[in-house]
Design a protein around this motif. Sequence first.
Motif, PDB file in Angstrom:
ATOM      1  N   SER A 180       0.051  -3.287   0.049  1.00  0.00           N
ATOM      2  CA  SER A 180       0.165  -4.218  -1.076  1.00  0.00           C
ATOM      3  C   SER A 180      -0.999  -4.054  -2.042  1.00  0.00           C
ATOM      4  O   SER A 180      -0.838  -4.178  -3.264  1.00  0.00           O
ATOM      5  N   GLN A 181      -2.192  -3.746  -1.499  1.00  0.00           N
ATOM      6  CA  GLN A 181      -3.351  -3.529  -2.359  1.00  0.00           C
ATOM      7  C   GLN A 181      -3.130  -2.319  -3.256  1.00  0.00           C
ATOM      8  O   GLN A 181      -3.431  -2.341  -4.454  1.00  0.00           O
ATOM      9  N   THR A 182      -2.574  -1.284  -2.649  1.00  0.00           N
ATOM     10  CA  THR A 182      -2.299  -0.067  -3.414  1.00  0.00           C
ATOM     11  C   THR A 182      -1.258  -0.332  -4.507  1.00  0.00           C
ATOM     12  O   THR A 182      -1.393   0.129  -5.655  1.00  0.00           O
ATOM     13  N   MET A 202       2.789   3.229  -0.390  1.00  0.00           N
ATOM     14  CA  MET A 202       3.606   3.820   0.682  1.00  0.00           C
ATOM     15  C   MET A 202       2.811   4.847   1.469  1.00  0.00           C
ATOM     16  O   MET A 202       2.913   4.953   2.677  1.00  0.00           O
ATOM     17  N   ARG A 203       1.975   5.602   0.754  1.00  0.00           N
ATOM     18  CA  ARG A 203       1.188   6.612   1.453  1.00  0.00           C
ATOM     19  C   ARG A 203       0.185   5.980   2.413  1.00  0.00           C
ATOM     20  O   ARG A 203      -0.085   6.514   3.472  1.00  0.00           O
ATOM     21  N   SER A 204      -0.369   4.829   2.005  1.00  0.00           N
ATOM     22  CA  SER A 204      -1.384   4.198   2.858  1.00  0.00           C
ATOM     23  C   SER A 204      -0.747   3.423   4.002  1.00  0.00           C
ATOM     24  O   SER A 204      -1.384   3.177   5.010  1.00  0.00           O
ATOM     25  N   TYR A 205       0.489   3.022   3.845  1.00  0.00           N
ATOM     26  CA  TYR A 205       1.126   2.165   4.857  1.00  0.00           C
ATOM     27  C   TYR A 205       1.544   2.980   6.077  1.00  0.00           C
ATOM     28  O   TYR A 205       1.167   2.684   7.209  1.00  0.00           O
ATOM     29  N   ASP A 257      -0.634  -9.834  -7.723  1.00  0.00           N
ATOM     30  CA  ASP A 257      -1.746 -10.081  -6.804  1.00  0.00           C
ATOM     31  C   ASP A 257      -1.373 -11.055  -5.680  1.00  0.00           C
ATOM     32  O   ASP A 257      -1.999 -11.046  -4.626  1.00  0.00           O
ATOM     33  N   SER A 258      -0.342 -11.875  -5.917  1.00  0.00           N
ATOM     34  CA  SER A 258       0.067 -12.805  -4.863  1.00  0.00           C
ATOM     35  C   SER A 258       0.574 -12.067  -3.625  1.00  0.00           C
ATOM     36  O   SER A 258       0.475 -12.569  -2.502  1.00  0.00           O
TER      37      SER A 258
END
Length: 454
Positions: A191-193, A1-4, A202-203
């Motif tokens: 999603s990576q975070t 959430m922080r990166s988005y 991972d999907s």
Amino acid sequence: MRSYYPLRAGIVLALFVYGGLAAPAQQSSLTLSQAVAIALKVNPDKQLTRDSVDAARLDAQTARTMLLPKLNFSESATRGNDPVFVFGSKLRQQIFAQSDFAPNSLNRPIPINDFATQFSGTWTAFDSWHTQFEIHKTDLLARSASASASRSDQEIVLRTIQAYESILFSLRQIDVVQHDVGTAQALLDASQTRVEAGLAVDSDRLTANAYLAERQQELLSAQGSTEVAWAELEAALGESIPADRRQLMPLSEREFADLPLQDQVAAALKARADRESLQLQGDAARSAVQAAKSAFGPQINTYGTWEMDKGSFAGSGGNNWVAGAELRIDILPAAKRQNLAAAKIALDRTDAAKAAADRTIQLQVTRAYYEHHTAGQMLLVAKASMNQADEGLRILQERYAAGLATMTDLLRTEDAARQSRASYWQAVFSSTLTYAALKFADGTLNQDSAGDLQ
């Protein structure tokens, strides 16, 4: 959430800063009114219509020359011993002597030279007003050509507006897709975070990565479409557009005021230049019928000749003149009857063309009116749908960040929001183009009305 969300905010801020930095360039950007003015000046089609008008006016001027007398000059040198020629030449040279009556001189004369200088002229004093009807016909055809050229100008204006607005729409598409690319990148980072934190599988990352690739492909396609739109505008203008004039004002929603349909149809029947051209062609055809009828009438021609004959080019001689008038009446005017029949057929054809044009104009205005009306309604629906889709996306983004929604749900909502934004700008684009088409259909589209679209 922080990166988005920081990344999303950074994208919005970058676009805002970019827009602010690009604002000063708008001072030298190519406006729609300027584009129309250039097209009406240098577009090759404009030169073609100008040549057609000039040719029609030249025909009108040529028809007037029939009212002028015809004057000819000739200089001839003749030598021979033909008895009649010798006898007449001596008389015209005023050197005839008593000895020339001798039978031997009359039958076997000595060769003689005759240098003749002659001025001759003819003038039609009366032709039952045939020439006047022909002049009136060519004047009407010249006016018809001017009206047709005016309609051609409107076609140039319409093509220019369509090409210009296509660029604005393409640029908006780029903005939308760039926004989608930024959103897709932020979604991939988020999603990576989450995957690294063990909050997602991972999907989710793979799906987000595929979604980003699709948006990047769309961006490349939109950029290519923009270049094509620029090429179309240059073709409409008839000249290249320098890079420093390609920073255009973005496409925006506009409001247009329309008259009731019946009023627009009535206005079109009065304002359409192509209908005026047909009306003038019909008047010219009527004048042609009158000219064909007048050809049956009597004709009075006058003529005159002054001649000087000499035995040598620099010598002296005699001069004479002849003047007269003649009355001509065609007793068997078979060809003139055919000409009259052909003129009447041409008149019937122009009357039928005008009646068909009236029906076509009514249909064109009706179609353009409802297409514009429909485009306006679709714009309202698209705008409401876009607002709802953006709000739905915001809610689902918060749910995904909280782990209450899946990546599939988020991408489905994101795709719906993307499509709603694209549909909105498509509706804005259609509303503008259908308004221009309506103005073209009712015959009022011109350089000044193009300013209403800015």
